[in-house]
Design an enzyme around this catalytic site. Structure first.
Site, mmCIF file in Angstrom:
data_model
loop_
_atom_site.group_PDB
_atom_site.id
_atom_site.type_symbol
_atom_site.label_atom_id
_atom_site.label_comp_id
_atom_site.label_asym_id
_atom_site.label_seq_id
_atom_site.Cartn_x
_atom_site.Cartn_y
_atom_site.Cartn_z
ATOM 1 C CE LYS A 9 52.946 26.698 50.832
ATOM 2 N NZ LYS A 9 52.536 26.112 49.541
ATOM 3 C CB SER A 25 64.231 18.330 65.402
ATOM 4 O OG SER A 25 65.453 18.945 65.736
ATOM 5 C CB THR A 57 61.298 16.177 61.794
ATOM 6 O OG1 THR A 57 62.171 16.133 62.922
ATOM 7 C CG2 THR A 57 61.369 17.524 61.111
ATOM 8 C CE1 TYR A 58 62.465 17.928 68.375
ATOM 9 C CE2 TYR A 58 62.192 15.769 67.379
ATOM 10 C CZ TYR A 58 62.912 16.640 68.170
ATOM 11 O OH TYR A 58 64.091 16.237 68.736
ATOM 12 N N PRO A 74 68.922 12.059 61.812
ATOM 13 C CG PRO A 74 67.932 10.060 62.508
ATOM 14 C CD PRO A 74 68.325 11.431 62.995
#
Length: 114
Positions: A9, A25, A57-58, A74
């Site tokens: 995190k 992304s 997302t990545y 997006p």
């Protein structure tokens, strides 16, 4: 039995950009990626503290020591420069292994620095 647990995190970083004209992304400063144990192309959840938006997302590797945190494509509709976000990655592991697992959680300072 396998369960999904917190792996990494990055807590409360500031979005530096939102680039709608990119494939998609989130771009993350490579120093932050290393500190949180994230790798390029890893799936992450992004939570926007300012507006409550959540997305998956990545990761794309950003320039080291730049402080860059950029929502692309997006995802750029879910936040704007200056928003505070949390970036979360999860791992699937054996239940017994999960009991002793210690996630990597980092708390960057101003400018998204360690």
């Amino acid at each position: 039995m396998q369960i999904e647990v917190l792996k990494s995190k990055i807590h409360r970083v500031t979005l530096t950009e939102a680039n709608l004209d990119y494939m998609g992304s989130i771009t993350i400063d490579e120093d932050l990626m290393d500190a949180a144990g994230l790798i390029e192309n890893e799936k992450v959840q992004v939570v926007n503290v300012n507006n409550g938006e959540r997305l998956e997302t990545y990761v794309i590797r950003g320039k080291r020591a730049s402080g860059t945190i950029c929502l692309n494509g997006p995802a750029a509709r879910k936040g704007m420069a200056g928003d505070i976000i949390v970036i979360i990655a999860y791992a699937i592991m054996d239940f017994e292994e999960a009991k002793s697992h210690q996630p990597k959680v980092i708390f960057p300072k101003s400018g998204n620095k360690l």
